[in-house]
Design an enzyme around this catalytic site. Sequence first.
Site, PDB file in Angstrom:
ATOM      1  N   TYR A 153       0.553  -1.074  -0.439  1.00  0.00           N
ATOM      2  CA  TYR A 153      -0.028   0.110  -0.021  1.00  0.00           C
ATOM      3  C   TYR A 153       1.252   1.181   0.321  1.00  0.00           C
ATOM      4  O   TYR A 153       0.462   2.371  -0.566  1.00  0.00           O
ATOM      5  CB  TYR A 153      -1.247  -0.207   1.386  1.00  0.00           C
ATOM      6  N   GLU A 155       4.056   2.001  -0.747  1.00  0.00           N
ATOM      7  CA  GLU A 155       4.645   1.647  -2.395  1.00  0.00           C
ATOM      8  C   GLU A 155       3.735   2.472  -3.133  1.00  0.00           C
ATOM      9  O   GLU A 155       4.027   3.073  -4.008  1.00  0.00           O
ATOM     10  CB  GLU A 155       5.857   0.788  -2.041  1.00  0.00           C
ATOM     11  N   LYS A 157       1.030   4.101  -2.768  1.00  0.00           N
ATOM     12  CA  LYS A 157       0.820   5.282  -3.338  1.00  0.00           C
ATOM     13  C   LYS A 157       1.692   5.970  -2.928  1.00  0.00           C
ATOM     14  O   LYS A 157       1.820   7.796  -3.208  1.00  0.00           O
ATOM     15  CB  LYS A 157       0.548   5.775  -1.823  1.00  0.00           C
ATOM     16  N   VAL A 196     -11.689   2.091  14.089  1.00  0.00           N
ATOM     17  CA  VAL A 196     -13.205   2.234  14.687  1.00  0.00           C
ATOM     18  C   VAL A 196     -14.560   1.195  14.046  1.00  0.00           C
ATOM     19  O   VAL A 196     -15.071   1.022  15.349  1.00  0.00           O
ATOM     20  CB  VAL A 196     -13.898   3.571  13.739  1.00  0.00           C
ATOM     21  N   GLY A 213      -1.257  -4.288  20.526  1.00  0.00           N
ATOM     22  CA  GLY A 213       0.127  -4.024  20.975  1.00  0.00           C
ATOM     23  C   GLY A 213      -0.432  -3.564  22.592  1.00  0.00           C
ATOM     24  O   GLY A 213      -0.916  -4.178  23.140  1.00  0.00           O
TER      25      GLY A 213
HETATM   26  N1  UDP Z   1      -5.924  -1.472  16.893  1.00  0.00           N
HETATM   27  C1  UDP Z   1      -6.699  -1.956  17.378  1.00  0.00           C
HETATM   28  N2  UDP Z   1      -7.440  -3.033  17.328  1.00  0.00           N
HETATM   29  C2  UDP Z   1      -7.995  -3.487  16.444  1.00  0.00           C
HETATM   30  C3  UDP Z   1      -7.717  -2.824  15.400  1.00  0.00           C
HETATM   31  C4  UDP Z   1      -6.571  -1.680  15.216  1.00  0.00           C
HETATM   32  O1  UDP Z   1      -5.832  -2.206  18.568  1.00  0.00           O
HETATM   33  O2  UDP Z   1      -8.986  -3.792  16.322  1.00  0.00           O
HETATM   34  C5  UDP Z   1      -4.844  -0.549  16.210  1.00  0.00           C
HETATM   35  C6  UDP Z   1      -3.847  -0.578  15.238  1.00  0.00           C
HETATM   36  O3  UDP Z   1      -2.678  -1.074  15.599  1.00  0.00           O
HETATM   37  C7  UDP Z   1      -3.445   0.568  15.208  1.00  0.00           C
HETATM   38  C8  UDP Z   1      -4.455   1.932  15.171  1.00  0.00           C
HETATM   39  O4  UDP Z   1      -5.740   0.994  15.365  1.00  0.00           O
HETATM   40  O5  UDP Z   1      -2.381   1.292  15.796  1.00  0.00           O
HETATM   41  C9  UDP Z   1      -5.437   2.218  14.506  1.00  0.00           C
HETATM   42  O6  UDP Z   1      -5.291   0.774  13.247  1.00  0.00           O
HETATM   43  P1  UDP Z   1      -5.736   0.699  11.168  1.00  0.00           P
HETATM   44  O7  UDP Z   1      -5.836  -0.762  10.767  1.00  0.00           O
HETATM   45  O8  UDP Z   1      -7.256   1.455  11.034  1.00  0.00           O
HETATM   46  O9  UDP Z   1      -5.412   2.063  10.804  1.00  0.00           O
HETATM   47  P2  UDP Z   1      -3.367   2.006  10.247  1.00  0.00           P
HETATM   48  O10 UDP Z   1      -3.842   3.559  10.912  1.00  0.00           O
HETATM   49  O11 UDP Z   1      -2.773   1.501  10.961  1.00  0.00           O
HETATM   50  O12 UDP Z   1      -3.725   2.425   9.101  1.00  0.00           O
END
Ligand code: UDP
Length: 317
Positions: A153, A155, A157, A196, A213
Amino acid sequence: MAKTKSPQPTSVVTGAAGFLGSHLTDLLLSRGHRVIGIDNFVTGSVDNIAHLGGNRNFKFIQQDVTEFIFLDEPVNYVWHFASPASPIDYLELPIQTLKVGSLGTHKALGLAKNKGARFLIASTSEIYGDPLIHPQVEEYWGNVNTIGPRGCYDEAKRFAEAMTMAYHREHKVETRIVRIFNTYGPRMRLKDGRVVPAFVSQAIKNKPVTVFGNGSQTRSFCYVSDLIEGIYRLMMSDYDLPVNIGNPTEMTMLQFAEEIIRSTGSKSKIVFKPLPQDDPKQRKPNITKAKSILKWEPKVALAEGLKDTIAYFRTKV
Ligand code: UDP
């Protein structure tokens, strides 16, 4: 009597059945554009454009934009939004993601050149990778792992931005580059894996909310109507270098999980899951350029935007 040229502008929106593409299409129609939407429904949904059925100003073409785009009519603006855009989508569709960002951008630029249209590429904060500069300014070149799971994704973009500038310099196409930061709102796919829809659907069902994490990584969320207004202003401006559009209100994912549980009135508990590889540790746009050049800044507060988003997801869960 001499015919006067129709003042109605025509816009082509690739990815018109997607989350952002469909909101952009609605805005353009409301501002008097004729819109030709293109989508192959790989990640887009017909539900997002069903309300436009019968609208004389909207035409839909089901096509993969990596194939030659033939249109037998004048076009004023090309908005290239087609792409898988969530981490799990581009993990599942790495080759399509690379193709739509490279070959698809080439085809969309070719269309703009052929029609003498202005072109806008939907780029992304992902081009900054796991950023070492915070908040991210447009002059930052980024910190991307080319061969990691997000490389397809990021690269694609980055290539798309380079191709856009090449068409601008070589063919004098009028071009715009928007770098889109995390955005939310109705029409996000419930299962697209992004934070979200994930948190909201888990909270609505009183299921554990999965923080990846330790939840200390940050994001900054922009409501979709704010984002689309900023992008519209960029297209109509005369600025041809990249502009960040996003909301600079930054929070940790742990704070965000707590906020979602609170705003849904949920009984969910937070659980911790492994952090995906190369997950950016921090992300927040510097929007000085958008403020000064476009006179734009986000207006919708998180609580307000979440209300509409949660109401939407309640109809889908
Ligand atoms: N994330 C999370 N739980 C989930 C989904 C995502 O903690 O069920 C975290 C993900 O590890 C990241 C952040 O939420 O740090 C945003 O993730 P997203 O997939 O929405 O988009 P990103 O900003 O990483 O492209």
